[in-house]
Structures are given as C-alpha cells and as structure tokens.
Design a protein around this motif. Structure first.
Motif, PDB file in Angstrom:
ATOM      1  N   ALA A  98       0.926  -1.195  -0.036  1.00 21.36           N
ATOM      2  CA  ALA A  98      -0.031   0.256   0.115  1.00 21.36           C
ATOM      3  C   ALA A  98       0.960   1.155   0.024  1.00 21.36           C
ATOM      4  O   ALA A  98       2.009   1.030   0.582  1.00 21.36           O
ATOM      5  CB  ALA A  98      -1.120   0.135   1.401  1.00 21.36           C
ATOM      6  N   VAL A  99       0.293   2.274  -0.466  1.00 21.49           N
ATOM      7  CA  VAL A  99       1.026   3.706  -0.728  1.00 21.49           C
ATOM      8  C   VAL A  99       0.681   4.526   0.523  1.00 21.49           C
ATOM      9  O   VAL A  99      -0.400   4.821   0.855  1.00 21.49           O
ATOM     10  CB  VAL A  99       0.920   4.321  -1.879  1.00 21.49           C
ATOM     11  CG1 VAL A  99       1.739   5.616  -1.973  1.00 21.49           C
ATOM     12  CG2 VAL A  99       1.025   3.253  -3.104  1.00 21.49           C
ATOM     13  N   SER A 100       1.614   4.708   1.114  1.00 19.30           N
ATOM     14  CA  SER A 100       1.461   5.906   2.478  1.00 19.30           C
ATOM     15  C   SER A 100       1.997   7.298   2.056  1.00 19.30           C
ATOM     16  O   SER A 100       3.076   6.966   1.291  1.00 19.30           O
ATOM     17  CB  SER A 100       1.945   5.369   3.687  1.00 19.30           C
ATOM     18  OG  SER A 100       1.872   4.185   3.842  1.00 19.30           O
ATOM     19  N   PHE A 101       1.740   8.272   2.374  1.00 18.18           N
ATOM     20  CA  PHE A 101       2.234   9.440   2.351  1.00 18.18           C
ATOM     21  C   PHE A 101       2.856  10.186   3.703  1.00 18.18           C
ATOM     22  O   PHE A 101       2.066  10.054   4.555  1.00 18.18           O
ATOM     23  CB  PHE A 101       1.469  10.412   1.341  1.00 18.18           C
ATOM     24  CG  PHE A 101       0.825   9.949  -0.100  1.00 18.18           C
ATOM     25  CD1 PHE A 101       1.724  10.439  -1.101  1.00 18.18           C
ATOM     26  CD2 PHE A 101      -0.245   9.133  -0.247  1.00 18.18           C
ATOM     27  CE1 PHE A 101       1.566   9.890  -2.111  1.00 18.18           C
ATOM     28  CE2 PHE A 101      -0.493   8.986  -1.314  1.00 18.18           C
ATOM     29  CZ  PHE A 101       0.515   9.120  -2.406  1.00 18.18           C
ATOM     30  N   ILE A 102       3.858  10.558   3.648  1.00 16.28           N
ATOM     31  CA  ILE A 102       4.602  11.076   4.947  1.00 16.28           C
ATOM     32  C   ILE A 102       5.015  12.620   4.626  1.00 16.28           C
ATOM     33  O   ILE A 102       5.612  12.706   3.586  1.00 16.28           O
ATOM     34  CB  ILE A 102       5.614  10.272   5.387  1.00 16.28           C
ATOM     35  CG1 ILE A 102       5.130   8.943   5.663  1.00 16.28           C
ATOM     36  CG2 ILE A 102       6.328  10.834   6.473  1.00 16.28           C
ATOM     37  CD1 ILE A 102       6.059   7.820   6.037  1.00 16.28           C
ATOM     38  N   ARG A 103       4.678  13.538   5.433  1.00 12.84           N
ATOM     39  CA  ARG A 103       5.018  14.804   5.244  1.00 12.84           C
ATOM     40  C   ARG A 103       6.476  14.984   5.168  1.00 12.84           C
ATOM     41  O   ARG A 103       7.009  14.458   6.162  1.00 12.84           O
ATOM     42  CB  ARG A 103       4.415  15.717   6.209  1.00 12.84           C
ATOM     43  CG  ARG A 103       4.531  17.224   5.937  1.00 12.84           C
ATOM     44  CD  ARG A 103       3.686  18.200   6.958  1.00 12.84           C
ATOM     45  NE  ARG A 103       3.797  19.606   6.238  1.00 12.84           N
ATOM     46  CZ  ARG A 103       3.199  20.434   6.717  1.00 12.84           C
ATOM     47  NH1 ARG A 103       2.345  20.367   7.885  1.00 12.84           N
ATOM     48  NH2 ARG A 103       3.420  21.641   6.091  1.00 12.84           N
ATOM     49  N   ASN A 104       7.332  15.549   4.595  1.00  9.93           N
ATOM     50  CA  ASN A 104       8.643  15.639   4.500  1.00  9.93           C
ATOM     51  C   ASN A 104       9.241  16.605   5.824  1.00  9.93           C
ATOM     52  O   ASN A 104       8.380  17.482   6.066  1.00  9.93           O
ATOM     53  CB  ASN A 104       9.191  16.495   3.422  1.00  9.93           C
ATOM     54  CG  ASN A 104       8.948  15.538   2.042  1.00  9.93           C
ATOM     55  OD1 ASN A 104       8.877  14.630   2.248  1.00  9.93           O
ATOM     56  ND2 ASN A 104       8.890  16.262   0.987  1.00  9.93           N
TER      57      ASN A 104
END
Length: 106
Positions: A98-104
């Motif tokens: 699954a694709v997760s998005f993390i704030r840089n």
C-alpha cells in the motif's frame, strides 16, 4: 484573446550573429511575427507543466500493480521525483503493498 503587449512580461535577449535572420526566415515560413516564432519555440522547449489528478492516480496504480518489487521501487522513486519536482511537501512510501504519504521533515 491575448493581453495587450504592455501587460506581458518582456525580456531583452542578445542574439548571436545571424540568429535574427534565421528567426525572421522561420517566422516568415510559418506565417507569424518574429515574436510569435520565438514564443512558439520557447513553448516547445519549456511547456507549461500540467499534472492532473488522473496522472497522479496512474502513478499510484503503477506502484500498486507492479509485477516485481524492483518495479514497485522504481515506480515509487518516479512518484517521489514527480512530487519533489512539483514542490509537494510530502513523499510516498510503500508499506505492505500500500502507498502511504509522509510529510517531509516530520
């Protein structure tokens, strides 16, 4: 309808010897002004970047449907390069397919 020329950005360019004549010849051949010829040439080289929601979803699909882990990683890298290029403040990571998005920076 285009904006009046006084409202458009202007940029002075010094041309090498002979280039003005080449631009003039190309403009005449293409039935446009020298300015239009230059703008048209610049548009070809530097197109306006359009990244749509469909493009984004296609990148996600490529990641989640990759046939191998190497393909999945390559697609993840491509997505993150695209996000970085668009100055997004987050990156994508694959976790258990699954694709997760993390704030840089967080």
């Amino acid at each position: 309808m285009s904006a009046p020329s006084k409202q458009l950005d202007q940029f002075v360019v010094r041309l090498p010897d002979g280039m003005r004549d080449r631009i003039k010849a190309a403009a005449e051949k293409n039935g446009r002004s020298m300015n239009s010829e230059i703008v048209s040439t610049l548009e070809e080289k530097y197109p306006e970047e359009m990244f749509t929601a469909e493009d984004f979803l296609e990148l996600l699909k490529q990641i989640t449907t990759a046939k191998s882990l190497d393909d999945q990683i390559a697609n993840e890298e491509m997505l993150n390069q695209t996000l970085q290029h668009l100055n997004f403040d987050f990156s994508a990571h694959i976790v258990d397919g699954a694709v997760s998005f993390i704030r840089n920076g967080k």
